[in-house]
Write an enzyme that holds these catalytic residues in place. Sequence first.
Site, short mmCIF file in Angstrom:
data_model
loop_
_atom_site.label_atom_id
_atom_site.label_comp_id
_atom_site.label_asym_id
_atom_site.label_seq_id
_atom_site.Cartn_x
_atom_site.Cartn_y
_atom_site.Cartn_z
N ARG A 1 0.81 -1.24 0.00
CA ARG A 1 0.00 0.00 0.00
C ARG A 1 0.84 1.27 0.00
O ARG A 1 0.37 2.33 0.41
CB ARG A 1 -0.97 0.03 1.19
CG ARG A 1 -1.99 -1.08 1.14
CD ARG A 1 -3.20 -0.76 2.00
NE ARG A 1 -4.16 -1.83 1.94
CZ ARG A 1 -4.16 -2.89 2.75
NH1 ARG A 1 -3.25 -2.99 3.70
NH2 ARG A 1 -5.06 -3.81 2.62
N LYS B 1 2.39 11.56 -11.11
CA LYS B 1 1.52 10.68 -11.88
C LYS B 1 2.30 9.42 -12.22
O LYS B 1 3.33 9.49 -12.88
CB LYS B 1 1.07 11.35 -13.18
CG LYS B 1 -0.15 12.23 -13.04
CD LYS B 1 -0.66 12.62 -14.41
CE LYS B 1 -1.83 13.57 -14.31
NZ LYS B 1 -2.29 14.02 -15.64
N GLU C 1 7.92 17.75 -25.48
CA GLU C 1 7.33 18.20 -24.21
C GLU C 1 7.88 19.57 -23.81
O GLU C 1 7.18 20.38 -23.20
CB GLU C 1 7.59 17.18 -23.09
CG GLU C 1 6.98 15.79 -23.31
CD GLU C 1 5.50 15.67 -22.92
OE1 GLU C 1 4.83 16.70 -22.68
OE2 GLU C 1 5.01 14.52 -22.88
N LYS D 1 6.26 23.04 -14.35
CA LYS D 1 5.41 21.91 -13.99
C LYS D 1 5.10 21.92 -12.49
O LYS D 1 3.96 21.66 -12.08
CB LYS D 1 6.06 20.58 -14.38
CG LYS D 1 5.16 19.40 -14.01
CD LYS D 1 5.31 18.19 -14.86
CE LYS D 1 4.22 17.16 -14.48
NZ LYS D 1 4.36 15.90 -15.19
N GLU E 1 -5.42 16.95 -10.41
CA GLU E 1 -6.14 17.29 -11.65
C GLU E 1 -7.65 17.39 -11.41
O GLU E 1 -8.45 16.82 -12.16
CB GLU E 1 -5.83 16.23 -12.72
CG GLU E 1 -5.98 16.78 -14.13
CD GLU E 1 -5.32 15.89 -15.20
OE1 GLU E 1 -4.15 15.53 -15.05
OE2 GLU E 1 -6.01 15.58 -16.16
N ARG F 1 -4.33 21.36 -13.98
CA ARG F 1 -3.26 20.41 -14.36
C ARG F 1 -3.50 19.81 -15.74
O ARG F 1 -2.57 19.42 -16.43
CB ARG F 1 -3.15 19.30 -13.30
CG ARG F 1 -1.99 18.38 -13.60
CD ARG F 1 -1.60 17.49 -12.44
NE ARG F 1 -0.50 16.63 -12.87
CZ ARG F 1 0.26 15.93 -12.06
NH1 ARG F 1 0.06 15.97 -10.77
NH2 ARG F 1 1.24 15.18 -12.53
N ASN G 1 -1.68 18.45 -20.61
CA ASN G 1 -2.01 17.45 -21.62
C ASN G 1 -2.29 18.05 -22.99
O ASN G 1 -2.94 17.44 -23.83
CB ASN G 1 -3.22 16.62 -21.17
CG ASN G 1 -2.82 15.63 -20.09
OD1 ASN G 1 -1.78 15.00 -20.19
ND2 ASN G 1 -3.62 15.54 -19.05
N HIS H 1 -2.10 15.95 -26.09
CA HIS H 1 -2.03 14.56 -25.65
C HIS H 1 -3.27 13.74 -26.01
O HIS H 1 -3.18 12.52 -26.11
CB HIS H 1 -1.80 14.49 -24.14
CG HIS H 1 -0.39 14.79 -23.73
ND1 HIS H 1 0.26 15.95 -24.09
CD2 HIS H 1 0.52 14.07 -23.00
CE1 HIS H 1 1.48 15.94 -23.58
NE2 HIS H 1 1.67 14.82 -22.93
N HIS I 1 -2.17 10.38 -27.53
CA HIS I 1 -2.43 9.06 -26.95
C HIS I 1 -3.16 8.17 -27.95
O HIS I 1 -2.94 6.95 -27.99
CB HIS I 1 -3.25 9.20 -25.66
CG HIS I 1 -2.44 9.76 -24.52
ND1 HIS I 1 -3.01 10.20 -23.35
CD2 HIS I 1 -1.11 9.93 -24.37
CE1 HIS I 1 -2.05 10.63 -22.54
NE2 HIS I 1 -0.90 10.48 -23.13
N HIS J 1 6.52 8.72 -27.49
CA HIS J 1 5.52 9.59 -26.86
C HIS J 1 5.73 11.06 -27.25
O HIS J 1 4.79 11.75 -27.66
CB HIS J 1 5.56 9.43 -25.34
CG HIS J 1 4.62 10.33 -24.61
ND1 HIS J 1 3.25 10.16 -24.68
CD2 HIS J 1 4.84 11.40 -23.83
CE1 HIS J 1 2.68 11.12 -23.95
NE2 HIS J 1 3.62 11.88 -23.42
#
Length: 363
Positions: free
Chosen positions: A125, A147, A189, A231, A241, A246, A250, A253, A257, A270
Amino acid sequence: MAEEANITRVNLADRSYDIQIGSGNLGSLSPFLQSRCSSNHAVLITDTHVDPLYADKLGDQLAEHQWEVHVLVVDAGELSKCAEVASDLWETMLEEGTDRQSIVVAVGGGVVGDLAGYVAATFTRGLGFFQVPTTLLAQVDSSVGGKVGINLPGAKNMVGAFWQPLGVLIDVDVLATLPEREYRAGLGEVVKYGVILDADFFAYLEQNTGAINAHDGPTLTHIVERCCRLKADVVEQDERETTGLRAVLNYGHTFAHAFEAAGNYGELLHGEAVSIGMMCAARLAERMGRVDRSFVDRQLALLESLSLPVATPNYDGEELLALMHRDKKVDDGQIRFVLPDRLGHVELVKEVRVEDVLASLEA
Ligand code: NAD
Ligand code: GLY
């Protein structure tokens, strides 16, 4: 040892941490970890390319400093960011005596950082973890902000967590061994930050394409520092987010994606997909009257001068649309897009017509 290192602080209450950016500072990994946790067992997770270059030596360094170390190596590449590889790592960690006092250290690019961070977030955990990013993309983006996650077939980053690292150690010297194509992908990026948050930074990139293309050290250090600060500012304001802020990270993106999934994560890198996706998003914004042609042309010129791909790959538009509907920004069945209204400013936009999305795929 590092000649000099800059510290960028990410302020998140009890989850705050430092990003140390320097040249030659991998040599100080052990004190960097020791001053930020009380563990003496480190699980270094890396990939088959980075292990012989850096991770193996970092393991030796930690062992010399009385750490118990296990180095776990996954195959290099996006396909390792999956449930099967995560499961193998959990089982190996269990066999090797990992417990709640152990830490995970991700040594590699965004694939290793996302995967190792996810494994750290879930094993018992939650284990403390550190990022040692070794690609430009990971240094300017993925190692910061917490993330972490893995892909499902056809759904990028669909399973994951917000799990902040205890620290990020960035040595820009490691970029010297990065393949040129990976370096270019990272610049995708970098350009993103200029478009979404900082028009002055965008202009700096335009004025320094020669130095960037020549991999000039001080220029790269400045770029990494600026991107990490930008960032961090966003993450500090919207860690999970929830406000939409936030989501600006993206930009491009939603398209990217879909391109990556359509190519089974094996065709475009990417950062390359992000470059093409930013061009689609810019054209979409132009069709919607949010920006004019000069914005689109300026973004195109910068991406091209950094030798990034800008042409949409030859995938079926309807297939791409179906893939975009799996995007995590989908709200009430509607795809939301991050779109610019001027250089340095973007917004999350919900009301977008499907015909405009399809048209924006084409130059
Ligand atoms: P990557 O991790 O696959 O690394 C690219 C390649 O470079 C790999 O083959 C790797 O082995 C090699 N490599 C790494 N460092 C090297 C070095 N110093 N010298 C030589 N070779 C080296 O790819 P990436 O572009 O770093 O990361 C892409 C991933 O990051 C994607 O999965 C993307 O979804 C994720 N990402 C996550 C976030 C986030 O916020 N978590 C943000 C952006 C991207
Ligand atoms: N790369 C997107 C984010 O960190 O939110």
